[in-house]
Motif scaffolding. Structure first.
Motif, PDB file in Angstrom:
ATOM      1  N   ALA A 421       0.832  -1.204   0.000  1.00 24.95           N
ATOM      2  CA  ALA A 421       0.000   0.000   0.000  1.00 24.95           C
ATOM      3  C   ALA A 421       0.865   1.251   0.000  1.00 24.95           C
ATOM      4  CB  ALA A 421      -0.943  -0.003   1.209  1.00 24.95           C
ATOM      5  N   ALA A 425       0.893   4.026  -2.945  1.00 22.54           N
ATOM      6  CA  ALA A 425       0.644   5.434  -2.659  1.00 22.54           C
ATOM      7  C   ALA A 425       1.845   6.296  -3.023  1.00 22.54           C
ATOM      8  CB  ALA A 425       0.291   5.621  -1.185  1.00 22.54           C
ATOM      9  N   TYR A 651      -5.504   7.413   0.088  1.00 21.75           N
ATOM     10  CA  TYR A 651      -4.407   6.976   0.946  1.00 21.75           C
ATOM     11  C   TYR A 651      -3.280   8.003   0.931  1.00 21.75           C
ATOM     12  CZ  TYR A 651      -0.987   3.791   3.060  1.00 21.75           C
ATOM     13  OH  TYR A 651      -0.059   3.217   3.895  1.00 21.75           O
ATOM     14  N   ASN A 654      -4.305  11.350   2.626  1.00 27.41           N
ATOM     15  CA  ASN A 654      -4.461  11.082   4.054  1.00 27.41           C
ATOM     16  C   ASN A 654      -3.091  10.976   4.717  1.00 27.41           C
ATOM     17  OD1 ASN A 654      -5.002   9.878   6.615  1.00 27.41           O
ATOM     18  ND2 ASN A 654      -6.843   8.956   5.838  1.00 27.41           N
ATOM     19  N   ARG A 655      -2.176  10.276   4.066  1.00 27.18           N
ATOM     20  CA  ARG A 655      -0.819  10.131   4.618  1.00 27.18           C
ATOM     21  C   ARG A 655      -0.125  11.480   4.731  1.00 27.18           C
ATOM     22  NH1 ARG A 655       3.449   6.530   1.304  1.00 27.18           N
ATOM     23  NH2 ARG A 655       3.142   8.239  -0.161  1.00 27.18           N
ATOM     24  N   PRO A 694      -4.300   6.060   7.542  1.00 28.72           N
ATOM     25  CA  PRO A 694      -5.194   5.368   6.613  1.00 28.72           C
ATOM     26  C   PRO A 694      -5.737   4.079   7.237  1.00 28.72           C
ATOM     27  CG  PRO A 694      -3.269   6.159   5.427  1.00 28.72           C
ATOM     28  CD  PRO A 694      -3.010   6.431   6.878  1.00 28.72           C
ATOM     29  N   LEU A 698      -8.502   0.382   3.664  1.00 27.43           N
ATOM     30  CA  LEU A 698      -7.874   1.046   2.520  1.00 27.43           C
ATOM     31  C   LEU A 698      -6.519   0.403   2.222  1.00 27.43           C
ATOM     32  CD1 LEU A 698      -8.212   3.309   0.473  1.00 27.43           C
ATOM     33  CD2 LEU A 698      -7.196   4.886   2.120  1.00 27.43           C
ATOM     34  N   ILE A 699      -5.803  -0.011   3.259  1.00 27.53           N
ATOM     35  CA  ILE A 699      -4.534  -0.714   3.055  1.00 27.53           C
ATOM     36  C   ILE A 699      -4.774  -2.003   2.284  1.00 27.53           C
ATOM     37  CG2 ILE A 699      -2.688  -1.969   4.245  1.00 27.53           C
ATOM     38  CD1 ILE A 699      -2.861   0.143   6.471  1.00 27.53           C
TER      39      ILE A 699
END
Length: 804
Positions: A421, A425, A651, A654-655, A694, A698-699
């Protein structure tokens, strides 16, 4: 009634501050409101309230009074506590431009301006060059052969680079160059890097920090005519000598010197320079025909025309590599076999007009270098990082589906998905950053933005490669022509070191330059403090300081309101959709907090903030992550909505917001004035967080998507050179993966039957035939299953060599 009236006045003042109403107008409104409210609350007319009000309004609005009572004491304190700006620092601060990063630092981004930003597009010529010349070059390259056998590019690749003007991408067409945009340069370097990092470095250096860019921007017309056509067509190979044994990241401290003197050149006595220099780590030096050189210029006899000026500072000159006294030493070994080596010289005499830009540019070299470093920081190194991130996405995602353990694709394990993930991303973020940053470079050379790009792109590359190595495991650490990760792994130290070490870039440059260049008042205030005319200095400072106070008050109020509301109801771009709206509002919240905390830090710590690198680096992280979040949202808005695109963007943004939030928390937790830090932290994030990490769902979604031929994978692959040769390191994984996809559910059905004991046979061939006989697969699928299994097994092998 008095308390209600005073509360109404406070609310009115808050509204005026929030709306940034001009001071005189705001004061007039407050006076009128005070008089009107005094009708229902006569106590407002009492002397103990009126006298302080009048005093405050007089101090704020009457310049002579304000300067004596407010500005002069502050001016005196700051003048004593703030360190002076050195000539080198001034050049660095004044060099380049600013772009969207300034809006984010202001605390109140102008989203109307942001909405007008469109991502860059290639011209027809640029697209053709990528599709044809770049692809042709990539087909000539074998990185294993380059690294381990040749220790250099093959001769035909060198010749092709020259003939097709790969070294002249930034040179104007009137001098024979291609005059490509920053975006095109980035795309070209990225595609080459996806095939060979050695070739990419070789091509990028003449197009970033080097004589070409310096000549285009600062050279005399005579110098341009002399050098640019040769640089464009490859008959001249440039290098640039900046770094030395005692001056790496602190390039301003270079000990190399040039003494203005008279000497003989081509049989005539001329004014020139006697140069002594010792440079190392100079890319392309071993093959260079022309050397750019940075040194400190001294004019002890005043031969340049100013008898009172002896020290000119850093200067840049251009010297033929075969000039008497220039010694290009043996090659360095930077881990990747691009040409790199030292350059020496002792008492090398050159004419004065070999200074880039001529004698008029004597002493202006540091500013020239700072502005030209933008290409390396904003284009070349992020391009290499983007290529690595996107190749990791494609190949590691494919490998995670091909490789099975415990009768399961390794990419299905949640522990692996936590890493994949991040890879997914990062690939998405790097492309978003590349396009946003190169758009910004069209406006000039924003030094803060390019420092952000260099640091965060190369750090993202580092993390992506480490995750990739972790997933691929032993297959990734055994070097050989099958290894599709080792070249990226080897290139990581180069990427994080050159064009300013990452530690320096993060801890000093991003916030150090950002605070000065992006703050609306700070740099001018410091300039005012250095003026020789005390009266004029105080007047200038007073004008700036009162505006600065309004700026602080506005941002403090915005921080409080946006913190309690979570950014809700704040402005967003007019074209924001349901996906991006809340993210923009969170950016507003953290932007206001960044502006407030920066002003508080500067006010409390003053010049000491420069030395408190742990604190300033965290503010730089906040600034950078907000910029990255904007890049992601802009990139997402440029494509049709798909669930795959939404998942990657969600993701990634958000990160970025989470990292900005955590950096802000860490800053507040370590700020020396504890009560003040806690207060601001509470105002900025009263709930303790803006976003959480996240979600696991989502991961898992990204972990599944990276193994599929999803729209984002296809889009990112468009920027790469993709080999389908089953004998090539990357092509072996790619061709095996495509064979697996072509089988569809057939392979899964076969494995399920075999693993449950339904099939007979000692070999896979026999088992596949039995599966066909039992109608588990079709007869025509037998050969396909056998072929894929052979490819799969070959894809998992590592190289072995004879004993040394």
């Amino acid at each position: 009634m008095l308390l209600l009236s005073l509360l109404a006045i406070l609310v009115l003042v808050g509204v005026l501050v929030y709306r940034q109403v001009a001071l005189i107008a705001a004061s007039s409104i407050v006076i009128v409101a005070w008089l009107l409210l005094g009708v229902v609350a006569p106590a407002l007319y009492s002397a103990w309230l009126v006298v302080p009000l009048v005093a405050i309004l007089l101090v704020l609005n009457i310049g002579p009074i304000r300067r004596v009572v407010l500005s002069k004491p502050v001016f005196s304190i700051l003048k004593k506590t703030m360190p002076p700006i050195s000539a080198t620092e001034r050049d660095a601060l004044e060099a380049g431009t600013t772009w969207w990063e300034k809006q984010l630092f202001s605390g109140k981004p102008d989203w109307n301006e942001f909405a007008q930003i469109s991502l860059p597009q290639l011209t027809a010529d640029e697209q053709s060059f990528l599709d044809n010349e770049v692809s042709e070059l990539c087909s000539m390259l074998d990185e294993w052969d380059i690294h381990n056998n040749r220790k250099d590019l093959p001769p035909e690749a060198w010749q092709y680079l020259k003939e097709k003007k790969f070294f002249g991408l930034i040179i104007p067409k009137e001098y024979g160059g291609r005059d490509f945009s920053p975006y095109a340069q980035s795309r070209i370097m990225s595609k080459i890097a996806s095939r060979s990092g050695t070739a990419a470095v070789t091509a990028m250096v003449p197009n970033s920090l080097g004589p070409g860019e310096l000549l285009v921007k600062y050279g005399t017309e005579e110098q341009r005519q002399r050098w640019l056509p040769g640089l464009a067509n490859g008959t001249e190979i440039p290098c640039f000598g900046l770094t030395g044994p005692e001056a790496g990241s602190d390039a301003g401290s270079i000990p190399d010197v040039g003494i203005v003197c008279k000497g003989e050149h081509e049989g005539q006595e001329v004014i020139g320079l006697k140069l002594t220099f010792n440079k190392r780590w100079i890319t392309l030096a071993p093959v260079a025909t022309v050397v750019g050189l940075a040194f400190k210029l001294h004019d002890p006899e005043g031969l340049l025309g100013d008898p009172n000026k002896k020290e000119y500072g850093i200067t840049c000159a251009l010297i033929p590599a075969n000039h008497p006294g220039v010694d290009i030493g043996k090659r360095h070994n930077p881990g990747s076999p691009f040409m790199n080596g030292p350059i020496f010289g002792n008492d090398v005499f050159i004419p004065i007009d070999w200074i880039i830009g001529g004698a008029a540019m004597a002493g202006k070299g540091w500013r020239m270098l700072i502005e030209c470093l933008g290409a390396g920081r904003g284009v070349s190194l992020p391009a290499l990082s983007t290529a690595s991130g996107e190749m990791n996405y494609r190949l590691v995602g494919a490998y995670a589906r091909i490789r099975r353990q415990f009768n399961t694709e390794v990419g299905k394990f949640e522990g692996v998905q936590e890493a994949t993930a991040e890879i997914a991303a990062s690939g998405y973020t790097l492309e978003a950053m590349r396009q946003f940053v190169t758009k910004g470079l069209e406006t000039g050379a924003p030094s803060v933005m390019t420092a952000m790009a260099k640091y965060h792109a190369t750090e993202m590359m580092r993390q992506s490669v480490e995750h990739s190595m972790d997933i691929v495991g032993g297959r990734a650490i055994q070097n050989g022509p099958r290894n599709f990760l080792i070249a990226s792994y080897i290139s990581v130290p180069v990427a994080i070191t050159v064009e300013g070490a990452n530690i320096l870039t993060r801890s000093l440059m991003i916030f150090g330059q950002g605070a000065m260049r992006c703050h609306p008042f700070l740099f001018e205030e410091m300039q005012a403090m250095e003026m020789s005319d005390a009266g004029a200095a105080l007047k200038k400072f007073d004008r700036l300081f009162i505006s600065h106070l309004g700026h602080v008050a506005n941002n403090m109020l915005r921080t409080k309101l946006l913190g309690f509301l979570g950014g809700r109801f704040s402005s967003v771009p007019a074209n924001a959709d349901d996906f991006s709206r809340r993210w923009y509002q969170r950016i507003n919240q953290l932007s206001a907090a960044l502006a407030s905390m920066s002003d508080i830090a500067l006010a409390v710590l003053g010049g000491n903030l420069k030395r408190r690198e742990l604190l300033s680096a965290r503010l730089g992280d906040v600034h950078s992550q907000l910029f990255i979040a904007c890049a992601i949202l802009k990139f997402h808005s440029a494509h049709p909505r798909t669930r795959a695109e939404d998942a990657h963007a969600e993701y990634a943004v958000n990160r970025a917001i989470y990292l900005a939030q955590e950096a802000l928390k860490d800053f507040a937790n370590n700020f020396p004035v504890r009560w003040l830090a806690r207060t601001i932290k509470f105002l900025a994030m009263p709930c303790g967080y803006v976003v959480r990490k996240p979600h696991d769902d989502l991961i898992r979604e990204l972990g599944d998507l990276i193994m599929e031929e999803n729209p984002v994978r296809q889009m990112l692959s468009h920027y790469l050179y993709i080999s389908h040769d089953p004998l090539d390191a990357a092509g072996r994984v790619e061709s095996t993966y495509q064979t697996l996809l072509s089988l569809g559910p057939v392979w899964h059905a076969f494995l399920k039957a075999r693993n449950t004991g339904k099939l007979q046979g000692a070999t896979l061939q026999e088992q596949a035939e039995d599966a066909a006989a039992k109608n588990i697969i079709q007869p025509q699928d037998v050969a396909r299953v056998v072929d894929y299994d052979a490819r799969r097994f070959d894809c998992l092998q590592t190289d072995a060599f004879d004993k040394l």
